[in-house]
Design a protein around this motif. Structure first.
Motif, PDB file in Angstrom:
ATOM      1  N   UNK A   1       0.808  -1.218   0.000  1.00 10.40           N
ATOM      2  CA  UNK A   1       0.000   0.000   0.000  1.00 10.40           C
ATOM      3  C   UNK A   1       0.847   1.275   0.000  1.00 10.40           C
ATOM      4  N   UNK A   2       2.150   1.145   0.241  1.00  6.67           N
ATOM      5  CA  UNK A   2       3.007   2.328   0.343  1.00  6.67           C
ATOM      6  C   UNK A   2       3.560   2.723  -1.016  1.00  6.67           C
ATOM      7  N   UNK A   3       3.784   4.014  -1.181  1.00  9.23           N
ATOM      8  CA  UNK A   3       4.329   4.516  -2.434  1.00  9.23           C
ATOM      9  C   UNK A   3       5.664   3.863  -2.753  1.00  9.23           C
ATOM     10  N   UNK A   4       6.503   3.714  -1.738  1.00 10.27           N
ATOM     11  CA  UNK A   4       7.830   3.121  -1.940  1.00 10.27           C
ATOM     12  C   UNK A   4       7.857   1.643  -1.562  1.00 10.27           C
TER      13      UNK A   4
ATOM     14  N   UNK B   1       7.065   0.312   1.126  1.00  7.23           N
ATOM     15  CA  UNK B   1       7.494   0.093   2.497  1.00  7.23           C
ATOM     16  C   UNK B   1       8.992   0.072   2.688  1.00  7.23           C
ATOM     17  N   UNK B   2       9.737   0.498   1.668  1.00  2.00           N
ATOM     18  CA  UNK B   2      11.200   0.455   1.753  1.00  2.00           C
ATOM     19  C   UNK B   2      11.723   1.406   2.823  1.00  2.00           C
ATOM     20  N   UNK B   3      11.142   2.604   2.931  1.00  2.00           N
ATOM     21  CA  UNK B   3      11.608   3.578   3.907  1.00  2.00           C
ATOM     22  C   UNK B   3      10.599   3.698   5.041  1.00  2.00           C
ATOM     23  N   UNK B   4      11.020   3.349   6.244  1.00  2.00           N
ATOM     24  CA  UNK B   4      10.112   3.453   7.391  1.00  2.00           C
ATOM     25  C   UNK B   4      10.016   4.893   7.889  1.00  2.00           C
ATOM     26  N   UNK B   5      11.019   5.723   7.554  1.00  2.00           N
ATOM     27  CA  UNK B   5      11.043   7.096   8.056  1.00  2.00           C
ATOM     28  C   UNK B   5      10.339   8.081   7.126  1.00  2.00           C
TER      29      UNK B   5
ATOM     30  N   UNK C   1       3.702  -8.141   2.653  1.00  2.00           N
ATOM     31  CA  UNK C   1       2.445  -8.073   3.412  1.00  2.00           C
ATOM     32  C   UNK C   1       1.321  -8.812   2.711  1.00  2.00           C
ATOM     33  N   UNK C   2       1.342  -8.829   1.380  1.00  2.00           N
ATOM     34  CA  UNK C   2       0.338  -9.571   0.622  1.00  2.00           C
ATOM     35  C   UNK C   2       0.557 -11.075   0.788  1.00  2.00           C
ATOM     36  N   UNK C   3       1.801 -11.494   0.610  1.00  2.00           N
ATOM     37  CA  UNK C   3       2.103 -12.926   0.636  1.00  2.00           C
ATOM     38  C   UNK C   3       1.983 -13.515   2.037  1.00  2.00           C
ATOM     39  N   UNK C   4       2.180 -12.692   3.024  1.00  2.00           N
ATOM     40  CA  UNK C   4       2.078 -13.153   4.410  1.00  2.00           C
ATOM     41  C   UNK C   4       0.744 -13.850   4.676  1.00  2.00           C
TER      42      UNK C   4
END
Length: 548
Positions: free
Chosen positions: A411-414, A416-420, A440-443
Motif C-alpha cells: 500500500x506504500x508509495x515506496x 514500504x522500503x523507507x520506514x522514516x 504483506x500480501x504474501x504473508x
C-alpha cells in the motif's frame, strides 16, 4: 577452535544493504533498517545472513570498491549500529557473515593513494604495476570484466596498473607478503568484532601470473557462459593467467587457519572461472581452505533437466571432499523467476526452483526477494546506476534489475522500503511489478511463494537426509531431473519436472516409493500422482518422497 558445522547444509540469506530497508528516509537502505527486518529472515527459516559490503567506499561500484576495510560507511550507519545488528541476529538464532572484497580496493584507499605516488614509496609494490610495451600498449592482453583492457595508465608512475573490474578498482598484489598480512589483519578485526564468517568476493582473483603472460584466445563464444554476458569480449579469452593461480591455495590456507582460531566460523567464496565446478572442489577440498564456495553454473539461463543433470554429474566427478554452496540468483544476476520463467513466470516454476536448490547436497544462498518470487525489474536507461550496465547498454542492461528496493508494504508509495519517509526517492526506482508480490500480501496467502519457502524450510529441518545425505543422480531425462539423497539408512527421491508439459518418470529397477503413497505427510509434492515404481508430474511438478 571447535566448529559445529552450522554452515554445512545451512541456508544463508543474502542482504543487499542499499535495497533492503531504509530507516532514515534518505532513499538508501542501512544497517538499522536491516536490524528492524531481521524477524522476517528468522521466520523464513534461514540459518544466517550474508551482508553485502557496508564499508567505507566512494560507491563507484556500490560498496565493492572499499576504501577502509575496518569501518562502516556513514551512508549505512556506524560500528555501533553493526554491533546492534549482530546482537539482534544472534538473539534470533541467525549467524552473521560479511562480504569482503580482497582482490582489489577503491582507488580512494590510502594504500593506493600512496602506491601510485612513485616507484619507491613503502607501498609501491602493494598493487599490480607494469611498464608499457615498447609501443606504449599495456603489458598483455588481459581484459576487464566491465569492458576494455584490464590495464589503466597512470601518469604519476608512468606505468599501467591492473584492474579486473572498474578503472577505479585497482588490484592488490598478493605476491607481496605485506599485502597478505594487511588483509589477514582486517579479517581478524571483524572476527574480534563478533562476525561469524565471510563471503569472499571473486576469491579466485587474488593472485595473477607474475610473468604477466597473455591469456590464450578462445574465439567468439556461443553465449552459454553463465558468468559473462555474451556481448562482453571478456568471454573471448581462456583466463589462464589473470586469475585462479596456484599460489591462491596457500593464501586460502592462511585465511582458514585464522578463522579456525574462532569457534563456529565459516567462509563461502564466489568463484568465476572457466571451470568453476573444478575450482569449487579445489578451493573447498581437504578441510584447510574455504568451507564452501559457489560458481556460476546455476546462475545463467540454461536450466533444462539435461543441462542441470550435466552440471551435477560433472560436479560429482570432481568434488572429492569439497563442499558447494548452491546459488540460483544474487545481486549480480537477473532474478531466477525471469531467467528461468520469462516475464510471466509460472508460480509453480518459482516454487520448483526453490525446492530444487534446497534439496541439493550442499549449502544454499537465498538472495533477498527470492522468497517472494520477484521477477527482474525493468529499469529505464536514465535510471541506471550500475556502471557495468551503462557500459554494455543496450544488449546488457546491468545488475540494477535485481537490486531494486525490497517490497514490504503493497500500500506504500515506496513499497514500504523507507520506514522514516515513504515519500523519499529510493536510489533505484521501486518496481510496480513487485507491488502485488509484497511481503504483506504474501504473508496472508497460504499458497504464496513466501509461505512455500517457510513451509519447505521448516520441513527440511526435519529431514536430516536433505542436510547431510549423499546425492546420487538418476539417469538423465529430457524433462525430469531426479536424484536420491541417502543418510543413516534413510533414502529420499527428489524429482523435478523442469518443463511446462506433464511428465512421467519410471523409477529404475529395484527402486520403489515407500508405502503408503508418498502423497501424504511423509513427502513434499506439487500436484502429481504415483505408483510404487512410476511418478506422473504436472507441469513444473515435483516429488520429494521416501524410498523403500
Amino acid at each position: 577452535m571447535a566448529n559445529n558445522d552450522w554452515w554445512r547444509g545451512g541456508v544463508i540469506y543474502q542482504i543487499y544493504p542499499r535495497s533492503f530497508a531504509d530507516s532514515n528516509g534518505d532513499g538508501i537502505g542501512d544497517l538499522k533498517g536491516i536490524t528492524a527486518r531481521l524477524e522476517h529472515v528468522a521466520k523464513l527459516g534461514a540459518d544466517g545472513i550474508w551482508l553485502s559490503p557496508f564499508f567505507k567506499s566512494p560507491m563507484k561500484d556500490f560498496g565493492y570498491d572499499i576504501s577502509d576495510y575496518c569501518d562502516v560507511d556513514p551512508m549505512f550507519g556506524t560500528l555501533a549500529d553493526l554491533r546492534e545488528l549482530i546482537t539482534k541476529a544472534h538473539a534470533l538464532g541467525l549467524k552473521v557473515m560479511i562480504d569482503q572484497v580482497y582482490s582489489h580496493t577503491a582507488d580512494a584507499h590510502p594504500w593506493f593513494i600512496e602506491s601510485r605516488e612513485n616507484t619507491t614509496n613503502p607501498k609501491a609494490d602493494w598493487y599490480v604495476w607494469a611498464d608499457a610495451r615498447d609501443d606504449g600498449n599495456p603489458p598483455n592482453n588481459w581484459l576487464s570484466i566491465f569492458g576494455g583492457s584490464a590495464w589503466q595508465w597512470d601518469t604519476r608512475r608512468k606505468q599501467y596498473y591492473l584492474h579486473n573490474f572498474l578503472t577505479s578498482q585497482p588490484d592488490l598484489n598478493f605476491h607481496n607478503p605485506e599485502v597478505q598480512q594487511a588483509v589477514l589483519d582486517s579479517v581478524k578485526f571483524w572476527l574480534d568484532f563478533g562476525v561469524d564468517g565471510y563471503r569472499l568476493d571473486v576469491v579466485n582473483f587474488y593472485f595473477h601470473d607474475k610473468q604477466l603472460r597473455s591469456n590464450p584466445g578462445r574465439g567468439m563464444p556461443d553465449g552459454s557462459d553463465p558468468a559473462v554476458t555474451a556481448v562482453n569480449p571478456y568471454a573471448w579469452q581462456w583466463h589462464k593467467f589473470d586469475k585462479s593461480q596456484p599460489e591462491n591455495l596457500e593464501f586460502l590456507k592462511k585465511l582458514r587457519a585464522l578463522l579456525d582460531t574462532k569457534a563456529d566460523t565459516t567462509m563461502v567464496g564466489e568463484i568465476g572461472d572457466d571451470d568453476g565446478l573444478a575450482r569449487v572442489a579445489e578451493y573447498t577440498g581437504g578441510g584447510d581452505k574455504l568451507h564452501m564456495a559457489y560458481c556460476f553454473d546455476l546462475l545463467g539461463e540454461p536450466h533444462s533437466a539435461p543441462y542441470l543433470h550435466g552440471v551435477f554429474a560433472r560436479f560429482a566427478q570432481v568434488v572429492g571432499s569439497g563442499w558447494p554452496c548452491w546459488a540460483i540468483t544474487n545481486h549480480d544476476i537477473p532474478r531466477v523467476a525471469t531467467r528461468w520463467g520469462g516475464k510471466q513466470a509460472p508460480v509453480a516454476l518459482v516454487k520448483l526452483a526453490a525446492a530444487l536448490q534446497l534439496s541439493l547436497r550442499g549449502s544454499a544462498c537465498i538472495y533477498q526477494g527470492d522468497e517472494l518470487g520477484l521477477p527482474e525489474a525493468e529499469i529505464a536507461y536514465e535510471d541506471l546506476q550500475d556502471p557495468y550496465g551503462i557500459t554494455m547498454w543496450p544488449e546488457f542492461k546491468g545488475r540494477d534489475g535485481c537490486r531494486t528496493p525490497m517490497p514490504w508494504d503493497s500500500t506504500a508509495k515506496d513499497l514500504g522500503f523507507s520506514s522514516a519517509n515513504p515519500e523519499a526517492k529510493p536510489w533505484l526506482p521501486v518496481a510496480e511489478t513487485h507491488r502485488a508480490l509484497a511481503a504483506d500480501v504474501q504473508q496472508h496467502d497460504p499458497a504464496s511463494v513466501l509461505n512455500f519457502y517457510r513451509r519447505f524450510l521448516a520441513w527440511r529441518r526435519t529431514q536430516p537426509v536433505l542436510i547431510h545425505g549423499e546425492m546420487t543422480l538418476l539417469p538423465a531425462d529430457e524433462q525430469v531431473l531426479a536424484f536420491v539423497r541417502e543418510h543413516d539408512g534413510q533414502r529420499m527421491l527428489c524429482a523435478f519436472n523442469l518443463s511446462e508439459r506433464g511428465a512421467t518418470l519410471a523409477l529404475p529397477a529395484g527402486m520403489r516409493l515407500a508405502q503408503p503413497s508418498p502423497i501424504s505427510d511423509g513427502a513434499w509434492t506439487s500436484p502429481s500422482s504415483s505408483s510404487p515404481d512410476t511418478v506422473s508430474f504436472a507441469p513444473w511438478g515435483m516429488l520429494l518422497a521416501p524410498l523403500n
